[in-house]
Motif scaffolding. Structure first.
Motif, mmCIF file in Angstrom:
data_model
loop_
_atom_site.group_PDB
_atom_site.id
_atom_site.type_symbol
_atom_site.label_atom_id
_atom_site.label_comp_id
_atom_site.label_asym_id
_atom_site.label_seq_id
_atom_site.Cartn_x
_atom_site.Cartn_y
_atom_site.Cartn_z
ATOM 1 N N TYR A 95 0.811 -1.221 0.000
ATOM 2 C CA TYR A 95 0.000 0.000 0.000
ATOM 3 C C TYR A 95 0.847 1.276 0.000
ATOM 4 C CZ TYR A 95 -3.060 -3.719 1.651
ATOM 5 O OH TYR A 95 -3.738 -4.900 1.771
ATOM 6 N N ASN A 96 2.142 1.136 -0.287
ATOM 7 C CA ASN A 96 3.035 2.297 -0.210
ATOM 8 C C ASN A 96 2.577 3.465 -1.070
ATOM 9 O OD1 ASN A 96 4.669 1.012 1.596
ATOM 10 N ND2 ASN A 96 6.433 0.811 0.249
ATOM 11 N N ASN A 97 2.214 3.200 -2.320
ATOM 12 C CA ASN A 97 1.823 4.291 -3.213
ATOM 13 C C ASN A 97 0.601 5.031 -2.682
ATOM 14 O OD1 ASN A 97 3.893 3.880 -5.043
ATOM 15 N ND2 ASN A 97 2.689 2.527 -6.348
ATOM 16 N N GLU A 98 -0.382 4.271 -2.234
ATOM 17 C CA GLU A 98 -1.611 4.882 -1.742
ATOM 18 C C GLU A 98 -1.354 5.713 -0.482
ATOM 19 O OE1 GLU A 98 -6.212 3.617 -0.698
ATOM 20 O OE2 GLU A 98 -4.662 2.063 -0.782
ATOM 21 N N ILE A 99 -0.607 5.141 0.458
ATOM 22 C CA ILE A 99 -0.342 5.852 1.710
ATOM 23 C C ILE A 99 0.554 7.064 1.463
ATOM 24 C CG2 ILE A 99 0.642 5.652 4.023
ATOM 25 C CD1 ILE A 99 -0.158 2.710 4.006
ATOM 26 N N CYS A 100 1.496 6.941 0.528
ATOM 27 C CA CYS A 100 2.350 8.081 0.183
ATOM 28 C C CYS A 100 1.515 9.236 -0.356
ATOM 29 C CB CYS A 100 3.376 7.674 -0.872
ATOM 30 S SG CYS A 100 4.798 6.811 -0.221
ATOM 31 N N GLU A 101 0.596 8.950 -1.266
ATOM 32 C CA GLU A 101 -0.248 9.995 -1.834
ATOM 33 C C GLU A 101 -1.080 10.674 -0.751
ATOM 34 O OE1 GLU A 101 -2.561 8.720 -5.165
ATOM 35 O OE2 GLU A 101 -0.831 7.939 -6.264
ATOM 36 N N HIS A 102 -1.594 9.878 0.171
ATOM 37 C CA HIS A 102 -2.402 10.446 1.252
ATOM 38 C C HIS A 102 -1.538 11.315 2.164
ATOM 39 C CE1 HIS A 102 -6.131 10.620 3.510
ATOM 40 N NE2 HIS A 102 -5.435 10.479 4.620
ATOM 41 N N THR A 103 -0.334 10.851 2.438
ATOM 42 C CA THR A 103 0.585 11.619 3.283
ATOM 43 C C THR A 103 0.900 12.972 2.647
ATOM 44 O OG1 THR A 103 1.585 9.565 4.110
ATOM 45 C CG2 THR A 103 2.845 11.606 4.407
ATOM 46 N N ILE A 104 1.182 12.961 1.355
ATOM 47 C CA ILE A 104 1.461 14.215 0.649
ATOM 48 C C ILE A 104 0.235 15.125 0.710
ATOM 49 C CG2 ILE A 104 1.999 15.277 -1.580
ATOM 50 C CD1 ILE A 104 4.313 13.733 -0.269
ATOM 51 N N GLY A 105 -0.943 14.543 0.559
ATOM 52 C CA GLY A 105 -2.177 15.331 0.641
ATOM 53 C C GLY A 105 -2.349 15.988 1.994
ATOM 54 N N LEU A 106 -2.040 15.268 3.059
ATOM 55 C CA LEU A 106 -2.159 15.824 4.403
ATOM 56 C C LEU A 106 -1.149 16.943 4.623
ATOM 57 C CD1 LEU A 106 -2.641 12.549 6.512
ATOM 58 C CD2 LEU A 106 -4.398 14.180 5.798
ATOM 59 N N ILE A 107 0.075 16.741 4.152
ATOM 60 C CA ILE A 107 1.103 17.769 4.311
ATOM 61 C C ILE A 107 0.715 19.044 3.565
ATOM 62 C CG2 ILE A 107 3.495 18.380 3.726
ATOM 63 C CD1 ILE A 107 4.232 15.448 4.293
ATOM 64 N N LEU A 108 0.274 18.893 2.323
ATOM 65 C CA LEU A 108 -0.103 20.061 1.533
ATOM 66 C C LEU A 108 -1.332 20.758 2.110
ATOM 67 C CD1 LEU A 108 0.479 18.723 -2.091
ATOM 68 C CD2 LEU A 108 1.823 20.438 -0.861
ATOM 69 N N THR A 109 -2.246 19.980 2.670
ATOM 70 C CA THR A 109 -3.427 20.576 3.304
ATOM 71 C C THR A 109 -3.008 21.527 4.417
ATOM 72 O OG1 THR A 109 -4.896 18.734 2.780
ATOM 73 C CG2 THR A 109 -5.487 20.073 4.689
ATOM 74 N N LEU A 130 -5.896 20.998 13.838
ATOM 75 C CA LEU A 130 -5.756 19.548 13.737
ATOM 76 C C LEU A 130 -6.674 19.040 12.629
ATOM 77 C CD1 LEU A 130 -4.841 16.729 14.720
ATOM 78 C CD2 LEU A 130 -6.755 16.790 16.348
ATOM 79 N N PHE A 131 -6.107 18.320 11.677
ATOM 80 C CA PHE A 131 -6.892 17.741 10.595
ATOM 81 C C PHE A 131 -7.161 16.277 10.924
ATOM 82 C CE2 PHE A 131 -7.740 15.761 6.536
ATOM 83 C CZ PHE A 131 -8.536 16.698 5.891
ATOM 84 N N VAL A 132 -8.431 15.919 11.022
ATOM 85 C CA VAL A 132 -8.822 14.543 11.341
ATOM 86 C C VAL A 132 -9.000 13.761 10.043
ATOM 87 C CG1 VAL A 132 -10.589 13.064 12.367
ATOM 88 C CG2 VAL A 132 -9.941 15.209 13.495
ATOM 89 N N SER A 133 -8.144 12.778 9.858
ATOM 90 C CA SER A 133 -8.227 11.875 8.709
ATOM 91 C C SER A 133 -8.689 10.520 9.249
ATOM 92 C CB SER A 133 -6.851 11.756 8.035
ATOM 93 O OG SER A 133 -6.842 10.758 7.040
ATOM 94 N N PRO A 134 -9.935 10.129 9.008
ATOM 95 C CA PRO A 134 -10.522 8.956 9.680
ATOM 96 C C PRO A 134 -10.000 7.603 9.187
ATOM 97 C CG PRO A 134 -12.079 9.868 8.119
ATOM 98 C CD PRO A 134 -10.907 10.804 8.136
ATOM 99 N N HIS A 135 -8.737 7.335 9.506
ATOM 100 C CA HIS A 135 -8.087 6.055 9.191
ATOM 101 C C HIS A 135 -8.303 5.678 7.723
ATOM 102 C CE1 HIS A 135 -6.361 2.492 11.576
ATOM 103 N NE2 HIS A 135 -5.992 2.369 10.310
ATOM 104 N N MET A 136 -7.909 6.586 6.839
ATOM 105 C CA MET A 136 -8.204 6.401 5.421
ATOM 106 C C MET A 136 -6.975 6.498 4.525
ATOM 107 S SD MET A 136 -10.073 10.101 4.782
ATOM 108 C CE MET A 136 -9.811 10.133 3.001
ATOM 109 N N ALA A 137 -5.756 6.451 5.099
ATOM 110 C CA ALA A 137 -4.551 6.472 4.277
ATOM 111 C C ALA A 137 -4.519 5.255 3.362
ATOM 112 C CB ALA A 137 -3.303 6.502 5.152
ATOM 113 N N ARG A 138 -5.105 4.170 3.862
ATOM 114 C CA ARG A 138 -5.300 2.983 3.024
ATOM 115 C C ARG A 138 -6.800 2.800 2.862
ATOM 116 N NH1 ARG A 138 -5.010 -3.172 5.188
ATOM 117 N NH2 ARG A 138 -6.319 -4.024 3.550
ATOM 118 N N SER A 139 -7.247 2.692 1.616
ATOM 119 C CA SER A 139 -8.683 2.589 1.355
ATOM 120 C C SER A 139 -9.231 1.233 1.791
ATOM 121 C CB SER A 139 -8.971 2.802 -0.132
ATOM 122 O OG SER A 139 -8.260 1.857 -0.917
#
Length: 317
Positions: free
Chosen positions: A97-111, A272-281
């Motif tokens: 799931y590296n690609n998916e979690i990486c994309e989500h991580t980048i999204g959180l940082i940019l947010t 604080l940005f709440v991401s509801p355990h969704m880094a991996r779909s």
């Protein structure tokens, strides 16, 4: 009597055919039903999947040799299955799931960097709010704590933004500088780090690994991202620092108590940005991302080659 492989998930025809080609003389069973799993697992030598795994394990008649999980973190499986995994090879889905979690991580940082979460709040209140200044990622220093395959994948993505990355391996507690000549402890760098990414497994050694002593060293410009496991970050201290404005922001994909209760303090912390355990779909129907890994590992098992992603059940990863 043929050997048995049990799949604890919905298996597509193509996936089943691939597995059968790998082991033509094996019986390949699959189910998502607990009662059925308890029956099918009786003579299984190999089990793939998490669904009803721990509940069905006690029904195996000692033939089980290998369990492949479809998750990367397995702390909950080790805890729930307990002694029923003793003597068994356990492998996980590290890297899947590296690609998916990486994309989500980048999204959180940019947010957080672009204040998109605050702009969304302003939109809900019908306020035109344009920040005066927004920091760039280029030139910033980031620290990735939990420098395994996922941590290295995140580093690769962040480097493309022109950032300087420090990877922390929890086994050594140290990182090397760019010349590999000076060995320093990672905590010495914290005051200069502006982005901290936690990608840690949950083990007895990583509980509150990034705790009060570490959090209070961060500058007011710092942000914290946790896409690893809950319990590795001191949430209480983080909330206190965020509310006091001593940390610029945080985005958490995991929390100690999930799902968050409606009265949980996290909901009302603006930075604080709440991401509801969704880094991996949540994958419900096939094809699943883990299928190729398992097909490769099953082929290795049949051909008596070393398996990928063997878990040290004592260390917990």
């Amino acid at each position: 009597m043929s050997k048995t492989l049990l799949l604890l998930y919905k298996a597509s025809v193509a996936h089943l055919n691939n597995l059968q080609k790998i082991a033509p003389d094996w019986s390949i069973l699959h189910t998502t039903e607990k009662v059925v799993a308890e029956k099918m697992i009786e003579n299984a030598e190999v089990v793939m999947g998490n669904h009803h795994l721990c509940e069905s394990l006690p029904f195996n008649k000692q033939q089980l040799k290998w369990v492949q999980t479809n998750s990367v973190g397995i702390d909950f499986i080790l805890k729930k299955c307990g002694s029923n995994l003793e003597g068994k090879i356990v492998t996980n889905a590290k890297g899947v799931y590296n690609n998916e979690i990486c994309e989500h991580t980048i999204g959180l940082i940019l947010t957080l960097q672009r204040n998109l979460h605050l702009i969304r709040d302003a939109q809900q209140e019908h306020r035109w709010e344009r920040p005066m200044q927004l920091p760039l990622l280029s030139g910033k220093q980031a620290m990735i704590i939990g420098y395994g395959s996922l941590g290295k994948a995140i580093e690769e993505k962040l480097t493309m933004f022109g950032m300087k990355i420090f990877g922390v391996n929890t086994n050594t507690q140290y990182f090397f500088d760019e010349t590999n000549t000076t060995k320093k402890h990672w905590k010495e760098l914290l005051p200069a780090i502006e982005i901290v990414v936690l990608a840690l497994p949950y083990t007895k050694d990583t509980i509150n690994y990034f705790g009060e002593k570490e959090i209070v060293q961060l500058s007011p410009n710092a942000i914290i991202i946790n896409i690893g496991r809950a319990g590795t970050l001191d949430e209480k201290t983080l909330y206190t620092q965020l509310i006091a404005g001593k940390i610029r922001g945080a985005a958490l994909d995991v929390f100690n108590d999930e799902p968050l209760d409606a009265t949980h303090p996290a909901w009302d912390i603006k930075n604080l940005f709440v991401s509801p355990h969704m880094a991996r779909s949540r994958e419900i129907n096939p094809p699943f991302q883990f299928e190729k890994l398992f097909e490769e590992n099953f082929s290795r098992y049949i051909n008596k080659k070393p398996l990928l992603n063997i878990v040290d059940t004592i260390k917990g990863y």
